[in-house]
Design an enzyme around this catalytic site. Structure first.
Site, PDB file in Angstrom:
ATOM      1  N   HIS A   1       5.674   6.612  -1.520  1.00  0.00           N
ATOM      2  CA  HIS A   1       6.369   5.376  -1.890  1.00  0.00           C
ATOM      3  C   HIS A   1       5.506   4.185  -1.502  1.00  0.00           C
ATOM      4  O   HIS A   1       4.587   4.308  -0.678  1.00  0.00           O
ATOM      5  CB  HIS A   1       7.712   5.298  -1.158  1.00  0.00           C
TER       6      HIS A   1
ATOM      7  N   HIS B   1       0.832  -1.203   0.000  1.00  0.00           N
ATOM      8  CA  HIS B   1       0.000   0.000   0.000  1.00  0.00           C
ATOM      9  C   HIS B   1       0.867   1.253   0.000  1.00  0.00           C
ATOM     10  O   HIS B   1       2.081   1.181   0.216  1.00  0.00           O
ATOM     11  CB  HIS B   1      -0.882   0.009   1.261  1.00  0.00           C
TER      12      HIS B   1
END
Ligand code: 2AM
Length: 195
Positions: A133, A46
């Protein structure tokens, strides 16, 4: 029935399966690097917008209101995976991540809306800039024997990929339950972005 202990919460963008499959493939390219890594499981991959940590259940309804408002003030946008790197640096990698390309300004705008809404409710965040990220893994032991050149080569090829875009249409309030063999993440509620 609600658990009695405080839930550990974070806010995330959960990419579709096709993107998680792609990330999973890139993880596997580093399996021979010599680094001892706790890889994030495919279903758990995620993009974190904000980590809240232990939060009282009584605060969750207020939190949902903030997230609903912040999401409603942000438009849906597109992202694609591109690039790979390490935090804090390649010499002493602790976190291995994949980067993003696409409508990053919209992503930053969304993250800012979320943070601002939460700050107004009294949540506190350190001032580190948001570095979007997708964490692939966390290094357990940066043994001196790891193959830095291989890491660099994989990072270079990840910087040149042309991966499919996906449309981000919601953010998720996530609960993380720590345990063995790893954390279990559950979506407590999703909040749609403006489409
Ligand atoms: P990450 O996005 O870099 O992987 C759930 O634990 C998520 O919240 C993780 O994916 C993690 O980072 C992020 N996070 C940020 N700060 C954290 C902290 N202090 N403890 C645990 N997770 C944190």
């Amino acid at each position: 029935m609600k658990a009695i202990s405080n839930p550990r919460l974070f806010i995330a963008i959960n990419p579709p399966l096709a993107v998680r499959e792609l990330l999973f493939k890139w993880q596997s390219r580093l399996h021979v690097s010599g680094l001892l890594v706790k890889w994030v499981e495919k279903q758990n991959l995620h993009l974190t917008l904000e980590f809240l940590g232990d939060t009282e259940w009584e605060k969750v309804e207020g939190l949902k209101e903030v997230l609903s408002k912040a999401a409603g003030q942000s438009s849906a946008f597109s992202l694609a995976v591109k690039g790979m790197g390490t935090f804090p640096n390649l010499k002493q990698p602790r976190v291995i991540w994949m980067g993003l390309t696409g409508q990053l300004e919209e992503l930053t705008h969304l993250q800012r809306n979320v943070r601002q809404g939460l700050t107004e409710q009294g949540y506190y965040f350190d001032k580190k800039p948001f570095r979007p990220h997708l964490t692939l893994g966390r290094v357990r032991d940066a043994a001196p024997a790891f193959d830095r050149q291989l890491l660099q080569e994989v990072f270079t090829s990840a910087g040149a990929i042309d991966s499919p875009e996906w449309r981000v249409e919601r953010i998720d309030l996530m609960q993380s339950e720590l345990g063995r063999p790893g954390p279990r993440y559950t979506v407590l509620e999703s909040f749609p972005l403006r489409t």
